[in-house]
Design an enzyme around this catalytic site. Sequence first.
Site, PDB file in Angstrom:
ATOM      1  N   LEU A 173      45.058 -41.349  20.294  1.00 20.25           N
ATOM      2  CA  LEU A 173      45.992 -40.483  19.575  1.00 20.25           C
ATOM      3  C   LEU A 173      46.924 -39.743  20.531  1.00 20.25           C
ATOM      4  CD1 LEU A 173      43.434 -39.040  17.000  1.00 20.25           C
ATOM      5  CD2 LEU A 173      45.333 -40.603  16.501  1.00 20.25           C
ATOM      6  N   THR A 207      41.202 -41.464  30.180  1.00 24.64           N
ATOM      7  CA  THR A 207      40.072 -41.546  29.262  1.00 24.64           C
ATOM      8  C   THR A 207      39.099 -42.610  29.756  1.00 24.64           C
ATOM      9  OG1 THR A 207      39.478 -41.666  26.927  1.00 24.64           O
ATOM     10  CG2 THR A 207      41.265 -43.098  27.624  1.00 24.64           C
ATOM     11  N   LYS A 232      37.392 -41.572  34.125  1.00 22.11           N
ATOM     12  CA  LYS A 232      37.461 -40.149  34.491  1.00 22.11           C
ATOM     13  C   LYS A 232      36.815 -39.853  35.838  1.00 22.11           C
ATOM     14  CE  LYS A 232      37.770 -38.295  29.814  1.00 22.11           C
ATOM     15  NZ  LYS A 232      37.294 -37.305  28.857  1.00 22.11           N
ATOM     16  N   ASP A 243      39.532 -30.346  29.154  1.00 21.35           N
ATOM     17  CA  ASP A 243      38.699 -30.341  27.940  1.00 21.35           C
ATOM     18  C   ASP A 243      38.084 -28.970  27.649  1.00 21.35           C
ATOM     19  OD1 ASP A 243      39.039 -32.866  26.894  1.00 21.35           O
ATOM     20  OD2 ASP A 243      37.333 -33.740  27.961  1.00 21.35           O
ATOM     21  N   ALA A 259      24.971 -33.722  26.088  1.00 20.17           N
ATOM     22  CA  ALA A 259      25.042 -33.434  27.526  1.00 20.17           C
ATOM     23  C   ALA A 259      25.941 -34.442  28.231  1.00 20.17           C
ATOM     24  CB  ALA A 259      23.637 -33.459  28.136  1.00 20.17           C
TER      25      ALA A 259
HETATM   26  N1  LIG Z   1      37.844 -33.292  20.126  1.00 16.26           N
HETATM   27  C1  LIG Z   1      38.034 -33.655  21.380  1.00 16.26           C
HETATM   28  O1  LIG Z   1      39.025 -33.309  22.016  1.00 16.26           O
HETATM   29  C2  LIG Z   1      36.990 -34.488  22.081  1.00 16.26           C
HETATM   30  C3  LIG Z   1      37.015 -34.591  23.468  1.00 16.26           C
HETATM   31  C4  LIG Z   1      36.039 -35.369  24.109  1.00 16.26           C
HETATM   32  C5  LIG Z   1      35.078 -36.023  23.333  1.00 16.26           C
HETATM   33  N2  LIG Z   1      35.099 -35.899  21.976  1.00 16.26           N
HETATM   34  C6  LIG Z   1      34.057 -36.547  21.162  1.00 16.26           C
HETATM   35  O2  LIG Z   1      32.822 -36.001  21.570  1.00 16.26           O
HETATM   36  C7  LIG Z   1      31.784 -36.970  21.482  1.00 16.26           C
HETATM   37  C8  LIG Z   1      31.059 -37.060  22.827  1.00 16.26           C
HETATM   38  O3  LIG Z   1      31.958 -37.500  23.829  1.00 16.26           O
HETATM   39  P1  LIG Z   1      31.509 -37.671  25.356  1.00 16.26           P
HETATM   40  O4  LIG Z   1      32.713 -38.123  26.078  1.00 16.26           O
HETATM   41  O5  LIG Z   1      30.779 -36.480  25.840  1.00 16.26           O
HETATM   42  O6  LIG Z   1      30.497 -38.911  25.216  1.00 16.26           O
HETATM   43  P2  LIG Z   1      29.240 -39.274  26.138  1.00 16.26           P
HETATM   44  O7  LIG Z   1      29.466 -38.821  27.528  1.00 16.26           O
HETATM   45  O8  LIG Z   1      29.001 -40.728  25.877  1.00 16.26           O
HETATM   46  O9  LIG Z   1      28.021 -38.432  25.523  1.00 16.26           O
HETATM   47  C9  LIG Z   1      27.508 -38.754  24.235  1.00 16.26           C
HETATM   48  C10 LIG Z   1      26.455 -37.693  23.854  1.00 16.26           C
HETATM   49  O10 LIG Z   1      26.018 -37.961  22.512  1.00 16.26           O
HETATM   50  C11 LIG Z   1      24.578 -38.104  22.515  1.00 16.26           C
HETATM   51  N3  LIG Z   1      24.220 -39.079  21.478  1.00 16.26           N
HETATM   52  C12 LIG Z   1      24.873 -40.229  21.171  1.00 16.26           C
HETATM   53  N4  LIG Z   1      24.257 -40.862  20.157  1.00 16.26           N
HETATM   54  C13 LIG Z   1      23.179 -40.102  19.823  1.00 16.26           C
HETATM   55  C14 LIG Z   1      22.138 -40.225  18.846  1.00 16.26           C
HETATM   56  N5  LIG Z   1      22.097 -41.261  17.992  1.00 16.26           N
HETATM   57  N6  LIG Z   1      21.212 -39.251  18.777  1.00 16.26           N
HETATM   58  C15 LIG Z   1      21.254 -38.185  19.621  1.00 16.26           C
HETATM   59  N7  LIG Z   1      22.200 -38.012  20.573  1.00 16.26           N
HETATM   60  C16 LIG Z   1      23.158 -38.966  20.669  1.00 16.26           C
HETATM   61  C17 LIG Z   1      24.240 -38.585  23.904  1.00 16.26           C
HETATM   62  O11 LIG Z   1      22.898 -38.313  24.171  1.00 16.26           O
HETATM   63  P3  LIG Z   1      22.112 -39.060  25.383  1.00 16.26           P
HETATM   64  O12 LIG Z   1      22.476 -38.321  26.647  1.00 16.26           O
HETATM   65  O13 LIG Z   1      20.684 -38.917  25.023  1.00 16.26           O
HETATM   66  O14 LIG Z   1      22.595 -40.486  25.380  1.00 16.26           O
HETATM   67  C18 LIG Z   1      25.212 -37.710  24.737  1.00 16.26           C
HETATM   68  O15 LIG Z   1      24.743 -36.397  24.869  1.00 16.26           O
HETATM   69  C19 LIG Z   1      32.487 -38.269  21.048  1.00 16.26           C
HETATM   70  O16 LIG Z   1      32.342 -38.399  19.662  1.00 16.26           O
HETATM   71  C20 LIG Z   1      33.940 -38.045  21.407  1.00 16.26           C
HETATM   72  O17 LIG Z   1      34.826 -38.759  20.557  1.00 16.26           O
HETATM   73  C21 LIG Z   1      36.032 -35.141  21.336  1.00 16.26           C
END
Ligand SMILES: NC(=O)c1ccc[n+]([C@@H]2O[C@H](COP(=O)([O-])OP(=O)(O)OC[C@H]3O[C@@H](n4cnc5c(N)ncnc54)[C@H](OP(=O)(O)O)[C@@H]3O)[C@@H](O)[C@H]2O)c1
Length: 284
Positions: A22, A68, A72, A108, A134
């Site tokens: 986006l 992205t 990163k 972020d 995390a």
């Molecule tokens: N609004 C915004 O500006 C923004 C910015 C960045 C990210 N986001 C969103 O935030 C989310 C996380 O992004 P990220 O970059 O931090 O991803 P990431 O580094 O892949 O981390 C994913 C997190 O979700 C947990 N998780 C995934 N599936 C799970 C499940 N079924 N049950 C329990 N825990 C689960 C993972 O736990 P484990 O460590 O146990 O695998 C980890 O803590 C995404 O949906 C992304 O689209 C939004």
Amino acid sequence: MLAPTGSTRLAAVIGSPVRHSLSPLLHNTAFAELGLDWVYVALEIAPGSAIEALSAMRTLGIAGFSVTMPHKEAVAAACDELTADAAALRAVNCVVNNGGRLIGHNTDGDGFTDALATELGLDPAGLRCVVLGAGGAARSIGLALARRGAAQVAIINRTVARAEEAAALFPEVAVVVAPGEAATFISDCDLIVNATSIGMGAEPADGADVPFDTELIRPEHTVVDIVYRPLVTPLLAAAQVRGARTANGVSMLTHQAAIAFTLWTGHAAPIPAMSAAVSSMLVD
Ligand SMILES: NC(=O)c1ccc[n+]([C@@H]2O[C@H](COP(=O)([O-])OP(=O)(O)OC[C@H]3O[C@@H](n4cnc5c(N)ncnc54)[C@H](OP(=O)(O)O)[C@@H]3O)[C@@H](O)[C@H]2O)c1
């Protein structure tokens, strides 16, 4: 959008996959709103090719990159200079090309706290916060909450070892909480942030579409879900029914982009126009 000219400045998002991003909509809306002679495009950069992309940025004089997945960390290792947050997180989501010297930022966390302030009038100072997750986003948010004076940041993650790594970034206020012990911390906190990917799109195989028992939510809570597809996640829907204040992921998405926009152009970002453009794309 203005037709490109000989003096048009270029910014881009690099990632893989990147076609769903986006960011072009957010930034091109902002350029058009302010009448700036800039264009923003999405560049698919294969995993492992971030260094070549940075080299091309210098050669081509590209003014700014958003970064992205999966680049990163590689970009953080290859920039000429990092901000304190980007260095602590070892992750960059925004590069500023300062005459060939590449400065890596991570917007972020500040995007998240700017969103709290703008959307909810909320200052994290003194708040007891729970961050679910995390990963990269959770770490940025936890660090930003700690820097803004949160009294406590409890980190709850499926993989406890990753929660411990996150807590090491801001040990003065971090508490690692095992998922089985989450209920007390959630009940007693002020701010709950979902920074897991639970709630995105299709229901997962295990059936959990909320990251914790939503019966714990009280009207005194503020609940922020940084997932933005869908705009109203099952967690936000439950929090609204239970009378809590809520904000969705569009606010963080828009504010982190707004910080990048200002770093590149020197102009204040037209946040309402950016937010409206992206929300209209994401209507459920
Ligand atoms: N609004 C915004 O500006 C923004 C910015 C960045 C990210 N986001 C969103 O935030 C989310 C996380 O992004 P990220 O970059 O931090 O991803 P990431 O580094 O892949 O981390 C994913 C997190 O979700 C947990 N998780 C995934 N599936 C799970 C499940 N079924 N049950 C329990 N825990 C689960 C993972 O736990 P484990 O460590 O146990 O695998 C980890 O803590 C995404 O949906 C992304 O689209 C939004």
